[in-house]
Design an enzyme around this catalytic site. Structure first.
Site, mmCIF file in Angstrom:
data_model
loop_
_atom_site.group_PDB
_atom_site.id
_atom_site.type_symbol
_atom_site.label_atom_id
_atom_site.label_comp_id
_atom_site.label_asym_id
_atom_site.label_seq_id
_atom_site.Cartn_x
_atom_site.Cartn_y
_atom_site.Cartn_z
ATOM 1 N N SER A 99 9.274 -58.621 25.295
ATOM 2 C CA SER A 99 8.565 -57.644 26.120
ATOM 3 C C SER A 99 7.332 -57.042 25.458
ATOM 4 C CB SER A 99 9.561 -56.555 26.545
ATOM 5 O OG SER A 99 9.008 -55.734 27.551
ATOM 6 N N ASP A 149 13.944 -61.682 36.034
ATOM 7 C CA ASP A 149 12.943 -60.809 35.420
ATOM 8 C C ASP A 149 11.920 -60.367 36.466
ATOM 9 O OD1 ASP A 149 10.968 -59.587 33.835
ATOM 10 O OD2 ASP A 149 11.381 -60.914 32.148
ATOM 11 N N HIS A 177 14.978 -58.623 32.745
ATOM 12 C CA HIS A 177 13.899 -58.654 31.758
ATOM 13 C C HIS A 177 14.447 -58.635 30.324
ATOM 14 C CE1 HIS A 177 9.981 -58.141 30.075
ATOM 15 N NE2 HIS A 177 10.213 -56.911 29.654
#
Length: 201
Positions: A99, A149, A177
């Site tokens: 991320s 996601d 995610h």
């Protein structure tokens, strides 16, 4: 093999930077970054550091500056990582980057990819932003995404594969995610397989 996790600090550019470490100091190393809602502790909570230590790796999980127990710092993301690798004597590590930490790992791979052994890109941000500079980089890369996601589309895994010739992807079904939280066992399985291919060939 010692699975004990130690909590440590290093001073870098007048800031205290926190990290967790497990495993043997002079063994093959994996550096874990984290997403915006997480910290180094995440990798302890889901058992990743303990697992790597039990398999003979050195696992280091970092609190990115301004997150967890690390102070803010004014150095560029790639400059920060370079200094950290030198301070902690992390030789040719694999970086695991989920991320938000793509803001650190991707510029680092572009500038200093030749001192890494590999990249595990866990739905990192910034792929489109750095697409030109990432094109043709041959660093062994594992792209891991959750099928659900909603923050960084799994389609960007395909883009990463187009840009980086030694990249391959894994989609974890029914994970979001932060796919390593929902599908932890599968995440670990693919991570270990990738590490063994790189380090044990």
């Amino acid at each position: 093999m010692d699975r004990k996790i130690t909590s440590q600090y290093v001073n870098l550019e007048n800031a205290r930077i926190h990290y967790l470490e497990a495993g043997v100091t002079n063994s093959n190393c994996v550096l874990f970054l984290h997403g915006a809602s997480f910290s180094a502790q995440t990798w302890e909570e889901i058992g990743t550091l303990q697992l790597l230590a039990s398999l003979g790796y050195r696992g280091v999980a970092l609190d990115i500056p301004g997150y967890g127990l690390s102070q803010r710092i004014s150095v560029s993301p790639q400059g920060f990582l370079l200094e950290l690798l030198e301070l902690l004597q992390l030789e040719r590590p694999v970086i695991v980057s989920p991320s938000m930490s793509g803001n650190y790992s991707l510029p680092f791979v572009i500038e200093w990819g030749d001192i890494l052994s590999g990249l595990v890109a866990v739905a990192p941000v910034g792929i489109k932003r750095y697409r030109e500079q990432l094109t043709g980089i041959e660093l062994p890369t594992l792209a891991i995404w959750g099928s659900n996601d909603r923050i960084v589309s799994p389609e960007l895994a395909d883009l990463l594969l187009e840009l980086m010739p030694n990249a391959r992807k894994v989609i974890l079904v029914n994970a979001g995610h932060a796919c390593y939280m929902r599908a932890t066992d599968e995440f670990h399985e693919h991570l270990i397989q990738f590490l063994e291919e790189i380090y044990k060939g």
